[in-house]
Design a protein around this motif. Structure first.
Motif, PDB file in Angstrom:
ATOM      1  N   THR A  12      44.653  36.759  33.748  1.00 29.02           N
ATOM      2  CA  THR A  12      44.671  35.883  32.582  1.00 29.02           C
ATOM      3  C   THR A  12      44.253  36.657  31.333  1.00 29.02           C
ATOM      4  O   THR A  12      43.493  37.624  31.429  1.00 29.02           O
ATOM      5  N   SER A  13      44.730  36.208  30.190  1.00 26.65           N
ATOM      6  CA  SER A  13      44.320  36.819  28.927  1.00 26.65           C
ATOM      7  C   SER A  13      43.061  36.159  28.367  1.00 26.65           C
ATOM      8  O   SER A  13      42.582  36.543  27.291  1.00 26.65           O
ATOM      9  N   ASP A  14      42.510  35.201  29.103  1.00 29.27           N
ATOM     10  CA  ASP A  14      41.252  34.551  28.707  1.00 29.27           C
ATOM     11  C   ASP A  14      40.116  35.574  28.835  1.00 29.27           C
ATOM     12  O   ASP A  14      39.807  36.040  29.932  1.00 29.27           O
ATOM     13  N   LYS A  15      39.506  35.921  27.722  1.00 24.66           N
ATOM     14  CA  LYS A  15      38.470  36.950  27.707  1.00 24.66           C
ATOM     15  C   LYS A  15      37.213  36.529  28.461  1.00 24.66           C
ATOM     16  O   LYS A  15      36.349  37.357  28.748  1.00 24.66           O
ATOM     17  N   THR A  16      37.102  35.252  28.804  1.00 29.31           N
ATOM     18  CA  THR A  16      35.956  34.798  29.582  1.00 29.31           C
ATOM     19  C   THR A  16      35.916  35.506  30.930  1.00 29.31           C
ATOM     20  O   THR A  16      34.847  35.880  31.413  1.00 29.31           O
ATOM     21  N   LEU A  17      37.066  35.682  31.533  1.00 27.21           N
ATOM     22  CA  LEU A  17      37.114  36.368  32.826  1.00 27.21           C
ATOM     23  C   LEU A  17      36.695  37.824  32.679  1.00 27.21           C
ATOM     24  O   LEU A  17      35.955  38.348  33.516  1.00 27.21           O
ATOM     25  N   SER A  28      23.815  44.872  47.559  1.00 30.02           N
ATOM     26  CA  SER A  28      23.428  43.483  47.313  1.00 30.02           C
ATOM     27  C   SER A  28      24.717  42.731  47.006  1.00 30.02           C
ATOM     28  O   SER A  28      25.534  43.185  46.203  1.00 30.02           O
ATOM     29  N   ALA A  29      24.903  41.615  47.663  1.00 31.67           N
ATOM     30  CA  ALA A  29      26.148  40.852  47.501  1.00 31.67           C
ATOM     31  C   ALA A  29      26.247  40.290  46.094  1.00 31.67           C
ATOM     32  O   ALA A  29      25.247  39.848  45.527  1.00 31.67           O
ATOM     33  N   PRO A  30      27.430  40.313  45.499  1.00 35.69           N
ATOM     34  CA  PRO A  30      27.608  39.689  44.180  1.00 35.69           C
ATOM     35  C   PRO A  30      27.233  38.219  44.239  1.00 35.69           C
ATOM     36  O   PRO A  30      27.541  37.528  45.213  1.00 35.69           O
ATOM     37  N   GLU A  31      26.565  37.749  43.214  1.00 31.01           N
ATOM     38  CA  GLU A  31      26.145  36.353  43.173  1.00 31.01           C
ATOM     39  C   GLU A  31      26.991  35.572  42.174  1.00 31.01           C
ATOM     40  O   GLU A  31      27.381  36.101  41.137  1.00 31.01           O
ATOM     41  N   ALA A  32      27.243  34.325  42.501  1.00 27.80           N
ATOM     42  CA  ALA A  32      27.972  33.452  41.584  1.00 27.80           C
ATOM     43  C   ALA A  32      27.053  33.071  40.439  1.00 27.80           C
ATOM     44  O   ALA A  32      25.861  32.860  40.643  1.00 27.80           O
ATOM     45  N   PRO A  33      27.576  32.998  39.216  1.00 29.58           N
ATOM     46  CA  PRO A  33      26.750  32.597  38.089  1.00 29.58           C
ATOM     47  C   PRO A  33      26.328  31.136  38.198  1.00 29.58           C
ATOM     48  O   PRO A  33      27.003  30.330  38.850  1.00 29.58           O
ATOM     49  N   ALA A  34      25.223  30.805  37.560  1.00 29.99           N
ATOM     50  CA  ALA A  34      24.748  29.419  37.584  1.00 29.99           C
ATOM     51  C   ALA A  34      25.749  28.489  36.914  1.00 29.99           C
ATOM     52  O   ALA A  34      25.939  27.351  37.310  1.00 29.99           O
ATOM     53  N   VAL A  35      26.394  28.990  35.865  1.00 31.74           N
ATOM     54  CA  VAL A  35      27.441  28.223  35.182  1.00 31.74           C
ATOM     55  C   VAL A  35      28.648  29.121  35.030  1.00 31.74           C
ATOM     56  O   VAL A  35      28.541  30.348  35.010  1.00 31.74           O
ATOM     57  N   SER A  36      29.799  28.510  34.904  1.00 35.15           N
ATOM     58  CA  SER A  36      31.030  29.295  34.847  1.00 35.15           C
ATOM     59  C   SER A  36      31.303  29.865  33.471  1.00 35.15           C
ATOM     60  O   SER A  36      32.201  30.669  33.303  1.00 35.15           O
ATOM     61  N   GLY A  37      30.538  29.472  32.471  1.00 33.47           N
ATOM     62  CA  GLY A  37      30.751  29.991  31.124  1.00 33.47           C
ATOM     63  C   GLY A  37      32.100  29.611  30.548  1.00 33.47           C
ATOM     64  O   GLY A  37      32.638  30.295  29.696  1.00 33.47           O
ATOM     65  N   GLY A  38      32.654  28.522  31.023  1.00 30.41           N
ATOM     66  CA  GLY A  38      33.942  28.077  30.499  1.00 30.41           C
ATOM     67  C   GLY A  38      35.126  28.622  31.275  1.00 30.41           C
ATOM     68  O   GLY A  38      36.261  28.277  31.014  1.00 30.41           O
ATOM     69  N   LEU A  39      34.871  29.482  32.251  1.00 28.45           N
ATOM     70  CA  LEU A  39      35.957  30.060  33.027  1.00 28.45           C
ATOM     71  C   LEU A  39      36.577  29.011  33.943  1.00 28.45           C
ATOM     72  O   LEU A  39      35.879  28.334  34.694  1.00 28.45           O
ATOM     73  N   ASP A  40      37.871  28.862  33.868  1.00 26.18           N
ATOM     74  CA  ASP A  40      38.583  27.884  34.683  1.00 26.18           C
ATOM     75  C   ASP A  40      38.842  28.483  36.053  1.00 26.18           C
ATOM     76  O   ASP A  40      39.877  29.087  36.302  1.00 26.18           O
ATOM     77  N   LEU A  41      37.895  28.318  36.970  1.00 26.06           N
ATOM     78  CA  LEU A  41      38.016  28.913  38.292  1.00 26.06           C
ATOM     79  C   LEU A  41      39.183  28.331  39.069  1.00 26.06           C
ATOM     80  O   LEU A  41      39.752  29.019  39.917  1.00 26.06           O
ATOM     81  N   SER A  42      39.538  27.105  38.807  1.00 22.70           N
ATOM     82  CA  SER A  42      40.639  26.502  39.540  1.00 22.70           C
ATOM     83  C   SER A  42      41.951  27.235  39.283  1.00 22.70           C
ATOM     84  O   SER A  42      42.827  27.274  40.138  1.00 22.70           O
ATOM     85  N   ARG A  43      42.080  27.840  38.115  1.00 21.42           N
ATOM     86  CA  ARG A  43      43.321  28.554  37.778  1.00 21.42           C
ATOM     87  C   ARG A  43      43.264  30.020  38.199  1.00 21.42           C
ATOM     88  O   ARG A  43      44.274  30.605  38.559  1.00 21.42           O
ATOM     89  N   THR A  44      42.101  30.611  38.071  1.00 24.51           N
ATOM     90  CA  THR A  44      42.016  32.065  38.262  1.00 24.51           C
ATOM     91  C   THR A  44      41.427  32.498  39.591  1.00 24.51           C
ATOM     92  O   THR A  44      41.821  33.533  40.122  1.00 24.51           O
ATOM     93  N   PHE A  45      40.503  31.719  40.147  1.00 25.02           N
ATOM     94  CA  PHE A  45      39.809  32.252  41.311  1.00 25.02           C
ATOM     95  C   PHE A  45      40.658  32.256  42.562  1.00 25.02           C
ATOM     96  O   PHE A  45      40.486  33.120  43.430  1.00 25.02           O
ATOM     97  N   GLN A  46      41.565  31.314  42.683  1.00 32.71           N
ATOM     98  CA  GLN A  46      42.469  31.359  43.828  1.00 32.71           C
ATOM     99  C   GLN A  46      43.276  32.656  43.816  1.00 32.71           C
ATOM    100  O   GLN A  46      43.560  33.239  44.868  1.00 32.71           O
ATOM    101  N   ALA A  47      43.640  33.118  42.618  1.00 31.40           N
ATOM    102  CA  ALA A  47      44.375  34.381  42.510  1.00 31.40           C
ATOM    103  C   ALA A  47      43.488  35.553  42.881  1.00 31.40           C
ATOM    104  O   ALA A  47      43.914  36.479  43.573  1.00 31.40           O
ATOM    105  N   ILE A  48      42.244  35.531  42.435  1.00 37.25           N
ATOM    106  CA  ILE A  48      41.314  36.632  42.740  1.00 37.25           C
ATOM    107  C   ILE A  48      41.114  36.760  44.245  1.00 37.25           C
ATOM    108  O   ILE A  48      40.973  37.873  44.766  1.00 37.25           O
ATOM    109  N   MET A  49      41.105  35.640  44.952  1.00 39.83           N
ATOM    110  CA  MET A  49      40.872  35.658  46.398  1.00 39.83           C
ATOM    111  C   MET A  49      42.140  35.923  47.209  1.00 39.83           C
ATOM    112  O   MET A  49      42.070  36.105  48.417  1.00 39.83           O
TER     113      MET A  49
END
Length: 409
Positions: A257-262, A300-321
């Motif tokens: 994505t071109s969303d700089k949040t990612l 040390s395993a990467p940890e998920a952030p407490a908040v997503s910071g506006g990142l739309d995980l529904s759109r991008t995280f399925q692709a990352i996985m």
């Protein structure tokens, strides 16, 4: 006169300061690498400025590398070159000229260029030269794929282009047209091309109707996972020439994505979520990296952030996985029947550990793996065979790679 001399001396000192990098002593031709890298860094700085000013996006400026290296692939005395379209995908096809009999079946290598899915072209001079070398020395047909690039065409478009083109080529009638032996076909690529090659190899062996199987896969310093961008090699080589960590993270984020949040989340390695917890075991470098590669780093395993910071995980995280984007995330059962593999890694490369972990996982799954590690290598080295960026290690890497194909394909 003295004033001019002082000004000239000042510019020389500033230039030397800009060019100089603290490069490890094991790397050969250090000054040549520093000078070469200074060009890439300068272009990167210009791209940052252009994007900041709203003139042109970062990758649009970096595309100058691709344009500057482009050539027109032409037929010569030993290699016959044609430009084809396989199921809507542009290809450059290299075939032996007058070598062998008219009906002699030959090896074939499907080659996928690198460039972080955002840059590069099969028509760049280093890829053109590599394809010709394989044709002549292996008496092979080389299919060089011109897949569409991100960010204009984000994941999964580059993968789908490659996969569609490969499936078309593997049809019996197409192989017969190019006099290709269906039992001697390899898929190969460097960097992002290695990612696509690994993903295609996995996908093909999952297709029940696929009649022609790959005999080999050759992955050259491949990028294979986006879950942990803080492996020992990412930490050790974050400021190494050609591919610093910031650029690799930018490539990953722009692929999705071109969303700089990612991009910002990936830079802090905080782009994971609870959805990925079950996949982290596949990138646990304390399990898959030999101690010599782990060094003094502690896992040390990467940890998920407490908040997503506006990142739309529904759109991008399925692709990352998705294993089509991160082949290292494939389940063990998906690795067992993969073709034999050649995996090239370089010590001074942020992607080193991706390749090492994949070699480990493939070996444990029973796949025949040749892991060739260059203790003095850096990312992209194999492509530097053209003056003035002509490196000795590039020629050794190329010879080793072609030699493996000769013996295993």
């Amino acid at each position: 006169m003295k004033s001019n001399s002082k000004i000239a001396f000042l510019f020389v000192m500033i230039g030397a300061y800009y060019v100089y990098l603290p490069i490890p002593g094991e790397i050969e031709q250090k000054w040549k690498l520093m000078i070469t890298d200074s060009f890439f860094r300068s272009l990167s700085h210009l791209a940052d400025l252009s994007e900041l000013l709203g003139l042109k996006d970062y990758m649009g400026v970096m595309m100058f590398i691709t344009v500057a290296e482009k050539v027109v692939p032409v037929t010569d005395k030993r290699v016959w070159v044609t430009e084809e379209v396989f199921d809507g995908v542009d290809m450059v096809v290299y075939q032996p000229g007058q070598q062998g009999g008219a009906w002699e079946l030959r090896r074939a290598v499907i080659y996928l260029h690198g460039g972080g899915w955002c840059l590069g072209s099969s028509r760049m001079e280093p890829y053109d030269l590599l394809a010709r070398k394989m044709v002549v020395e292996l008496n092979a047909v080389v299919i060089s794929v011109e897949y569409r690039l991100a960010p204009a065409h984000p994941f999964p478009v580059p993968f789908e282009d490659v996969y569609r083109g490969v499936r078309y080529f593997l049809q019996g009638r197409v192989l017969a047209r190019y006099s290709v032996d269906p039992d001697r076909i390899a898929v190969s690529g460097d960097s992002a091309g290695g990612n696509l090659a690994a993903a295609v190899a996995q996908k093909l062996q999952q297709e029940p109707d696929q009649q022609v199987a790959l005999k080999a896969q050759a992955l050259l310093y491949p990028v294979l996972q986006a879950l942990d961008l803080n492996t020992p090699s990412y930490q050790q080589n974050q400021d190494m020439p050609i591919l610093p960590r910031t650029l690799m993270v930018r490539f990953w984020s722009e692929y999705f994505t071109s969303d700089k949040t990612l991009f910002r989340a990936m830079m802090t390695n905080s782009h994971n979520s609870a959805q990925s917890a079950h996949l982290l075991k596949f990138v646990n470098w304390s399990s898959y990296l030999p101690e010599s590669f782990r060094g003094t780093y502690r896992y040390s395993a990467p940890e998920a952030p407490a908040v997503s910071g506006g990142l739309d995980l529904s759109r991008t995280f399925q692709a990352i996985m998705d294993p089509r984007a991160s082949p290292l995330l494939a389940a063990d059962r998906s690795l067992r029947f993969l073709p034999k593999a050649y995996i090239l890694t370089c010590e001074y490369d942020v992607l080193r550990d991706d390749g090492v972990m994949y070699a480990t996982r493939l070996s444990r799954a029973g796949v025949n793996v040749t892991h060739r590690h260059y203790g003095n290598g850096f990312h992209g080295a194999l492509m530097f065979t053209v003056w003035p960026a002509d490196f000795q290690i590039a020629h050794r890497m190329t010879d080793d790679y072609v030699s493996w194909l000769r013996e295993n394909l």
